[in-house]
Scaffold this motif. Structure first.
Motif, PDB file in Angstrom:
ATOM      1  N   MET A   1       0.796  -1.269  -0.017  1.00  0.00           N
ATOM      2  CA  MET A   1       0.103  -0.029   0.175  1.00  0.00           C
ATOM      3  C   MET A   1       0.965   1.011   0.097  1.00  0.00           C
ATOM      4  SD  MET A   1      -2.862   1.226   2.918  1.00  0.00           S
ATOM      5  CE  MET A   1      -3.941   0.081   2.414  1.00  0.00           C
ATOM      6  N   ASP A   2       0.588   2.150  -0.738  1.00  0.00           N
ATOM      7  CA  ASP A   2       1.075   3.475  -0.675  1.00  0.00           C
ATOM      8  C   ASP A   2       1.285   3.890   0.668  1.00  0.00           C
ATOM      9  OD1 ASP A   2       1.850   6.076  -2.513  1.00  0.00           O
ATOM     10  OD2 ASP A   2       0.668   6.578  -0.989  1.00  0.00           O
ATOM     11  N   LEU A   3       2.490   4.572   0.976  1.00  0.00           N
ATOM     12  CA  LEU A   3       2.788   5.163   2.479  1.00  0.00           C
ATOM     13  C   LEU A   3       1.781   6.090   2.624  1.00  0.00           C
ATOM     14  CD1 LEU A   3       4.417   4.615   4.762  1.00  0.00           C
ATOM     15  CD2 LEU A   3       6.034   6.406   3.938  1.00  0.00           C
ATOM     16  N   MET A  93     -14.436 -17.924   7.193  1.00  0.00           N
ATOM     17  CA  MET A  93     -13.750 -16.850   6.428  1.00  0.00           C
ATOM     18  C   MET A  93     -12.839 -16.277   7.545  1.00  0.00           C
ATOM     19  SD  MET A  93     -13.474 -13.256   5.709  1.00  0.00           S
ATOM     20  CE  MET A  93     -15.254 -12.539   6.308  1.00  0.00           C
ATOM     21  N   VAL A  94     -11.685 -15.916   7.073  1.00  0.00           N
ATOM     22  CA  VAL A  94     -10.692 -15.008   7.710  1.00  0.00           C
ATOM     23  C   VAL A  94     -10.035 -13.916   6.842  1.00  0.00           C
ATOM     24  CG1 VAL A  94      -8.613 -16.821   7.505  1.00  0.00           C
ATOM     25  CG2 VAL A  94      -8.956 -14.916   9.628  1.00  0.00           C
ATOM     26  N   GLU A  95      -9.745 -12.824   6.960  1.00  0.00           N
ATOM     27  CA  GLU A  95      -9.135 -11.951   6.301  1.00  0.00           C
ATOM     28  C   GLU A  95      -7.893 -11.449   7.056  1.00  0.00           C
ATOM     29  OE1 GLU A  95     -11.000  -8.076   5.087  1.00  0.00           O
ATOM     30  OE2 GLU A  95     -12.761  -9.421   4.693  1.00  0.00           O
ATOM     31  N   THR A  96      -6.679 -11.049   5.977  1.00  0.00           N
ATOM     32  CA  THR A  96      -5.498 -11.010   6.711  1.00  0.00           C
ATOM     33  C   THR A  96      -4.769  -9.998   5.523  1.00  0.00           C
ATOM     34  OG1 THR A  96      -3.464 -11.387   7.879  1.00  0.00           O
ATOM     35  CG2 THR A  96      -3.940 -12.768   6.009  1.00  0.00           C
ATOM     36  N   GLY A  97      -3.556  -9.199   6.092  1.00  0.00           N
ATOM     37  CA  GLY A  97      -3.012  -8.510   5.329  1.00  0.00           C
ATOM     38  C   GLY A  97      -1.722  -9.094   4.248  1.00  0.00           C
ATOM     39  N   ASP A  99       1.183  -8.277   3.006  1.00  0.00           N
ATOM     40  CA  ASP A  99       2.355  -7.720   3.353  1.00  0.00           C
ATOM     41  C   ASP A  99       3.109  -9.022   4.150  1.00  0.00           C
ATOM     42  OD1 ASP A  99       2.451  -6.731   6.547  1.00  0.00           O
ATOM     43  OD2 ASP A  99       0.533  -6.892   5.734  1.00  0.00           O
ATOM     44  N   PRO A 100       4.618  -8.658   4.035  1.00  0.00           N
ATOM     45  CA  PRO A 100       5.394  -9.642   4.516  1.00  0.00           C
ATOM     46  C   PRO A 100       5.194  -9.993   6.211  1.00  0.00           C
ATOM     47  CG  PRO A 100       6.708  -8.282   3.187  1.00  0.00           C
ATOM     48  CD  PRO A 100       5.281  -7.820   3.391  1.00  0.00           C
ATOM     49  N   GLY A 101       4.703  -9.069   6.892  1.00  0.00           N
ATOM     50  CA  GLY A 101       4.522  -9.080   8.292  1.00  0.00           C
ATOM     51  C   GLY A 101       3.331  -9.823   8.431  1.00  0.00           C
ATOM     52  N   HIS A 102       2.458 -10.281   7.510  1.00  0.00           N
ATOM     53  CA  HIS A 102       1.215 -11.121   8.058  1.00  0.00           C
ATOM     54  C   HIS A 102       1.505 -12.450   7.226  1.00  0.00           C
ATOM     55  CE1 HIS A 102      -0.814  -7.555   8.760  1.00  0.00           C
ATOM     56  NE2 HIS A 102      -1.455  -8.129   9.669  1.00  0.00           N
ATOM     57  N   ALA A 103       2.777 -12.968   6.834  1.00  0.00           N
ATOM     58  CA  ALA A 103       3.010 -14.229   6.122  1.00  0.00           C
ATOM     59  C   ALA A 103       2.586 -15.228   7.089  1.00  0.00           C
ATOM     60  CB  ALA A 103       4.322 -14.061   5.412  1.00  0.00           C
ATOM     61  N   PRO A 104       3.159 -15.021   8.289  1.00  0.00           N
ATOM     62  CA  PRO A 104       2.752 -16.234   9.271  1.00  0.00           C
ATOM     63  C   PRO A 104       1.541 -16.493   9.295  1.00  0.00           C
ATOM     64  CG  PRO A 104       4.653 -14.999  10.331  1.00  0.00           C
ATOM     65  CD  PRO A 104       4.140 -14.041   8.767  1.00  0.00           C
ATOM     66  N   ALA A 105       0.659 -15.702   9.618  1.00  0.00           N
ATOM     67  CA  ALA A 105      -0.651 -15.751   9.682  1.00  0.00           C
ATOM     68  C   ALA A 105      -1.250 -16.402   8.607  1.00  0.00           C
ATOM     69  CB  ALA A 105      -1.737 -14.480   9.612  1.00  0.00           C
ATOM     70  N   ARG A 106      -0.895 -16.050   7.350  1.00  0.00           N
ATOM     71  CA  ARG A 106      -1.604 -16.628   6.071  1.00  0.00           C
ATOM     72  C   ARG A 106      -0.856 -18.037   6.019  1.00  0.00           C
ATOM     73  NH1 ARG A 106       0.662 -11.796   3.943  1.00  0.00           N
ATOM     74  NH2 ARG A 106       2.453 -12.987   2.982  1.00  0.00           N
ATOM     75  N   CYS A 107       0.173 -18.351   6.487  1.00  0.00           N
ATOM     76  CA  CYS A 107       0.802 -19.796   6.360  1.00  0.00           C
ATOM     77  C   CYS A 107      -0.221 -20.509   7.333  1.00  0.00           C
ATOM     78  CB  CYS A 107       2.178 -19.957   7.117  1.00  0.00           C
ATOM     79  SG  CYS A 107       2.970 -21.235   6.997  1.00  0.00           S
ATOM     80  N   THR A 108      -0.628 -20.183   8.589  1.00  0.00           N
ATOM     81  CA  THR A 108      -1.308 -20.605   9.640  1.00  0.00           C
ATOM     82  C   THR A 108      -2.860 -20.948   8.928  1.00  0.00           C
ATOM     83  OG1 THR A 108      -0.184 -19.805  11.383  1.00  0.00           O
ATOM     84  CG2 THR A 108      -2.596 -20.616  11.778  1.00  0.00           C
ATOM     85  N   TYR A 109      -3.423 -20.074   8.210  1.00  0.00           N
ATOM     86  CA  TYR A 109      -4.611 -20.266   7.687  1.00  0.00           C
ATOM     87  C   TYR A 109      -4.582 -21.272   6.457  1.00  0.00           C
ATOM     88  CZ  TYR A 109      -5.348 -15.678   9.927  1.00  0.00           C
ATOM     89  OH  TYR A 109      -5.177 -14.674  10.766  1.00  0.00           O
ATOM     90  N   GLU A 110      -3.583 -21.232   5.767  1.00  0.00           N
ATOM     91  CA  GLU A 110      -3.624 -22.184   4.644  1.00  0.00           C
ATOM     92  C   GLU A 110      -3.207 -23.788   5.234  1.00  0.00           C
ATOM     93  OE1 GLU A 110      -0.465 -20.684   2.031  1.00  0.00           O
ATOM     94  OE2 GLU A 110      -1.942 -18.892   1.545  1.00  0.00           O
ATOM     95  N   LYS A 111      -2.598 -23.732   6.312  1.00  0.00           N
ATOM     96  CA  LYS A 111      -2.089 -25.079   7.198  1.00  0.00           C
ATOM     97  C   LYS A 111      -3.488 -25.528   7.358  1.00  0.00           C
ATOM     98  CE  LYS A 111      -0.456 -25.001  11.033  1.00  0.00           C
ATOM     99  NZ  LYS A 111       0.737 -24.689  12.291  1.00  0.00           N
ATOM    100  N   GLY A 113      -6.357 -25.320   6.173  1.00  0.00           N
ATOM    101  CA  GLY A 113      -7.564 -25.492   4.947  1.00  0.00           C
ATOM    102  C   GLY A 113      -8.092 -24.362   4.411  1.00  0.00           C
ATOM    103  N   PHE A 114      -7.661 -23.192   4.626  1.00  0.00           N
ATOM    104  CA  PHE A 114      -8.256 -21.804   4.188  1.00  0.00           C
ATOM    105  C   PHE A 114      -7.757 -21.765   2.739  1.00  0.00           C
ATOM    106  CE2 PHE A 114      -9.317 -21.303   8.590  1.00  0.00           C
ATOM    107  CZ  PHE A 114     -10.582 -20.410   8.377  1.00  0.00           C
ATOM    108  N   ARG A 115      -8.519 -21.279   1.809  1.00  0.00           N
ATOM    109  CA  ARG A 115      -7.750 -21.073   0.290  1.00  0.00           C
ATOM    110  C   ARG A 115      -8.334 -19.700  -0.029  1.00  0.00           C
ATOM    111  NH1 ARG A 115      -5.149 -24.436   1.770  1.00  0.00           N
ATOM    112  NH2 ARG A 115      -5.385 -26.642   1.313  1.00  0.00           N
ATOM    113  N   LEU A 116      -7.244 -19.035  -0.422  1.00  0.00           N
ATOM    114  CA  LEU A 116      -7.206 -17.636  -0.864  1.00  0.00           C
ATOM    115  C   LEU A 116      -8.405 -17.424  -1.844  1.00  0.00           C
ATOM    116  CD1 LEU A 116      -5.878 -14.982  -0.665  1.00  0.00           C
ATOM    117  CD2 LEU A 116      -4.565 -15.537  -2.779  1.00  0.00           C
ATOM    118  N   PHE A 117      -9.252 -16.303  -1.620  1.00  0.00           N
ATOM    119  CA  PHE A 117     -10.099 -15.801  -2.407  1.00  0.00           C
ATOM    120  C   PHE A 117      -9.763 -14.425  -2.871  1.00  0.00           C
ATOM    121  CE2 PHE A 117     -13.892 -13.107  -3.262  1.00  0.00           C
ATOM    122  CZ  PHE A 117     -14.717 -14.123  -4.102  1.00  0.00           C
ATOM    123  N   PRO A 118      -9.156 -14.516  -4.169  1.00  0.00           N
ATOM    124  CA  PRO A 118      -8.505 -13.329  -4.817  1.00  0.00           C
ATOM    125  C   PRO A 118      -9.602 -12.008  -4.947  1.00  0.00           C
ATOM    126  CG  PRO A 118      -8.813 -14.800  -6.494  1.00  0.00           C
ATOM    127  CD  PRO A 118      -9.231 -15.583  -5.067  1.00  0.00           C
TER     128      PRO A 118
END
Length: 127
Positions: A1-3, A93-97, A99-111, A113-118
Motif C-alpha cells: 500500500m502506498d505510504l 472466513m478470515v481476512e489478513t494483510g 504484506d510480509p508481516g502477515h505471512a505467518p498468519a497466512r501460512c497458519t490459515y492455509e495449513k 485448509g483456508f484457500r485464498l479468495f482473490p
C-alpha cells in the motif's frame, strides 16, 4: 500500500491497533476466547457469526509475541472453527494483510485448509 494512504488509515498504528482490539473485544455480536497460561494472556480469537449466509468469520486472532511460534494461534483457530461448526455454520472466513508481516498468519490459515479468495482492492490518496 502506498505510504501516504497507509498513514491516512493509520496515523499512529499502535493507537489504531488498541482501538481495534478494544472494539472487537467489547462488540455485542462477537464471541471472544482468550488463551491463558498461569496469569499471562497468550492470545485471543474473536468470532462473528453471519447466520444469513451460514458463515463464521474469524474477525481477529492475535498471539502475544512472547508466545508466538508455539502453536497457540493454530489452537485458537481450531477451537473457533469447531465452535462455528457446532453453531451451524457451513463456511469459515478470515481476512489478513498481504504484506510480509502477515505471512505467518497466512501460512497458519492455509495449513488449516483456508484457500485464498482473490480480491483486488485499490486505494489512492486524494489531495
Amino acid at each position: 500500500m502506498d505510504l501516504e494512504v497507509y498513514r491516512s488509515f493509520y496515523p499512529d498504528w499502535r493507537v489504531s491497533q488498541i482501538h481495534a482490539v478494544e472494539g472487537v473485544c467489547t462488540a455485542a455480536d462477537t464471541k471472544v476466547w482468550v488463551a491463558i497460561d498461569s496469569d499471562s494472556i497468550m492470545g485471543f480469537v474473536a468470532v462473528k457469526l453471519h447466520s444469513e449466509s451460514s458463515m463464521g468469520e474469524i474477525y481477529m486472532v492475535a498471539v502475544d509475541p512472547d508466545y508466538q511460534r508455539q502453536g497457540i494461534g493454530t489452537a485458537l483457530m481450531e477451537f473457533a472453527l469447531d465452535w462455528m461448526q457446532v453453531a451451524g455454520m457451513s463456511v469459515a472466513m478470515v481476512e489478513t494483510g498481504g504484506d510480509p508481516g502477515h505471512a505467518p498468519a497466512r501460512c497458519t490459515y492455509e495449513k488449516l485448509g483456508f484457500r485464498l479468495f482473490p480480491v483486488a482492492r485499490y486505494f489512492k490518496k486524494l489531495g
